[in-house]
Design a protein around this motif. Structure first.
Motif, PDB file in Angstrom:
ATOM      1  N   GLY A   1       0.816  -1.200   0.000  1.00  0.00           N
ATOM      2  CA  GLY A   1       0.000   0.000   0.000  1.00  0.00           C
ATOM      3  C   GLY A   1       0.848   1.248   0.000  1.00  0.00           C
ATOM      4  N   ASP A   2       0.197   2.407  -0.211  1.00  0.00           N
ATOM      5  CA  ASP A   2       0.946   3.661  -0.231  1.00  0.00           C
ATOM      6  C   ASP A   2       0.921   4.373   1.117  1.00  0.00           C
ATOM      7  N   ASP A   3       0.261   3.764   2.114  1.00  0.00           N
ATOM      8  CA  ASP A   3       0.252   4.328   3.451  1.00  0.00           C
ATOM      9  C   ASP A   3       1.343   3.675   4.297  1.00  0.00           C
ATOM     10  N   ALA A   4       1.640   4.286   5.427  1.00  0.00           N
ATOM     11  CA  ALA A   4       2.655   3.723   6.317  1.00  0.00           C
ATOM     12  C   ALA A   4       2.076   2.519   7.057  1.00  0.00           C
ATOM     13  N   PRO A   5       2.852   1.467   7.261  1.00  0.00           N
ATOM     14  CA  PRO A   5       2.338   0.310   7.999  1.00  0.00           C
ATOM     15  C   PRO A   5       2.117   0.660   9.464  1.00  0.00           C
ATOM     16  N   PRO A   6       1.158  -0.008  10.118  1.00  0.00           N
ATOM     17  CA  PRO A   6       0.950   0.208  11.541  1.00  0.00           C
ATOM     18  C   PRO A   6       2.054  -0.469  12.343  1.00  0.00           C
ATOM     19  N   GLU A   7       2.029  -0.277  13.630  1.00  0.00           N
ATOM     20  CA  GLU A   7       2.983  -0.970  14.497  1.00  0.00           C
ATOM     21  C   GLU A   7       2.622  -2.450  14.533  1.00  0.00           C
ATOM     22  N   LEU A   8       3.594  -3.294  14.221  1.00  0.00           N
ATOM     23  CA  LEU A   8       3.368  -4.734  14.137  1.00  0.00           C
ATOM     24  C   LEU A   8       4.498  -5.467  14.833  1.00  0.00           C
ATOM     25  N   ASP A   9       4.173  -6.606  15.419  1.00  0.00           N
ATOM     26  CA  ASP A   9       5.145  -7.413  16.140  1.00  0.00           C
ATOM     27  C   ASP A   9       5.823  -8.372  15.167  1.00  0.00           C
TER      28      ASP A   9
ATOM     29  N   GLU B   1       9.797  -9.087  12.999  1.00  0.00           N
ATOM     30  CA  GLU B   1      11.227  -8.773  12.985  1.00  0.00           C
ATOM     31  C   GLU B   1      11.608  -7.870  11.811  1.00  0.00           C
ATOM     32  N   VAL B   2      10.926  -8.016  10.693  1.00  0.00           N
ATOM     33  CA  VAL B   2      11.232  -7.236   9.482  1.00  0.00           C
ATOM     34  C   VAL B   2       9.917  -6.744   8.890  1.00  0.00           C
ATOM     35  N   ILE B   3       9.877  -5.457   8.522  1.00  0.00           N
ATOM     36  CA  ILE B   3       8.718  -4.902   7.819  1.00  0.00           C
ATOM     37  C   ILE B   3       9.233  -4.118   6.612  1.00  0.00           C
ATOM     38  N   VAL B   4       8.725  -4.454   5.438  1.00  0.00           N
ATOM     39  CA  VAL B   4       9.066  -3.717   4.223  1.00  0.00           C
ATOM     40  C   VAL B   4       7.775  -3.232   3.581  1.00  0.00           C
ATOM     41  N   ARG B   5       7.857  -2.159   2.821  1.00  0.00           N
ATOM     42  CA  ARG B   5       6.666  -1.588   2.181  1.00  0.00           C
ATOM     43  C   ARG B   5       6.818  -1.614   0.677  1.00  0.00           C
ATOM     44  N   VAL B   6       5.767  -2.048   0.001  1.00  0.00           N
ATOM     45  CA  VAL B   6       5.721  -2.065  -1.463  1.00  0.00           C
ATOM     46  C   VAL B   6       4.534  -1.222  -1.896  1.00  0.00           C
TER      47      VAL B   6
END
Length: 277
Positions: free
Chosen positions: A38-46, A48-53
């Motif tokens: 998505g084009d929005d920022a990801p929420p806080e998630l538990d 180890e790695v978060i990437v945005r596409v």
């Protein structure tokens, strides 16, 4: 054997994803990799790695998201892909690890149960009582594996599968020309088959798809399915998703001519809510 669990998620599936991440807490040797589509920022998630596409011109880039997740998995020995709305059964990671040790060069697919409305996604052990794998795909016993025959590759679903990084590289990942909904799964499977890579149905690697309303056929994705279906046809000489296309035709949304499927002038009938498959 270290594992990276790659999950694709967008804004509408955050609660489902959080249930999945809770189910993976404490899994030995498992790294949780979330790909935010998505084009929005990801929420806080538990995780180890978060990437945005971000989305592309034609919608969400699911194929690109899976490729980004595989890249973000680092040095994991095994890649396990789970859609955000799927809860891993208590033996999913173990069964994928065991099967990978016996079929190192294969793509592994476990059974998926679609949970009914109102079934709480709590402890994965509590979901075992609801196990009822979708009948569209063959599935061996919980302690067995079976190699797919060539015509079964079209039954591959990306909502739960596993493979080694070496096998991922042999397949070449997902084709990022597919944007929006539909087609990229079957393209991945046909690429797998064309390269002689086994597809192995993996009994006991149960995943549980959390309920959410949708439409059958997916009327909101008609244009995506036409566009991606035409791309698939150019690649492989046949159309995927023909069951949906035929349903769209019956509803007046599409027609088929010598060139393939296309939008009709008449509008489609109203969508019907049901459990998705």
């Amino acid at each position: 054997m270290s594992v990276a669990v790659v999950s694709l998620c967008s804004a509408g599936r955050v609660d489902h994803l959080r249930a999945q991440l809770r189910a993976l807490e404490g899994a030995p040797g498992a790294r949780r990799v979330v790909v935010w589509i998505g084009d929005d920022a990801p929420p806080e998630l538990d995780a180890e790695v978060i990437v945005r596409v971000p989305p592309g011109r034609d919608g969400l880039r699911l194929a690109a998201g899976r490729n980004a997740g595989a890249l973000a998995a680092g040095d994991a020995d095994l890649l396990v892909f789970l859609d955000a709305d799927c809860i891993p059964g208590p033996d999913l990671l173990r069964r994928y690890r065991d099967a990978a040790a016996r079929h190192a060069g294969a793509v592994l697919c476990g059974p998926v149960t679609y949970l009914a409305e109102g079934v709480a996604a709590s402890d994965p052990a509590d979901l075992v009582a609801f196990t009822s794998p979708h009948a569209a795909r063959p599935m061996p016993a919980d302690d067995a594996e079976r190699a797919a025959v060539p015509e079964e590759y079209a039954l591959f679903w990306s909502l739960s599968f596993a493979l080694t990084p070496d096998t991922w590289r042999r397949v070449g990942g997902f084709d990022e020309e597919y944007e929006g909904y539909g087609g990229e799964d079957t393209d991945f499977a046909f690429r797998m088959r064309s390269r002689g890579i086994p597809l192995v149905w993996t009994g006991g690697a149960h995943a549980y798809h959390q309920y959410h309303p949708t439409t059958s056929p997916p009327w909101q994705h008609v244009d995506d399915i036409l566009r991606n279906g035409a791309l698939f046809h150019r690649r492989w000489g046949e159309w995927p998703m023909t069951g949906w296309l035929e349903a769209f035709e019956r509803g007046g949304a599409v027609v088929r001519d010598a060139a393939g499927w296309r939008r009709a002038d008449a509008g489609a009938s109203a969508p019907r809510a049901t459990v998705d498959r």
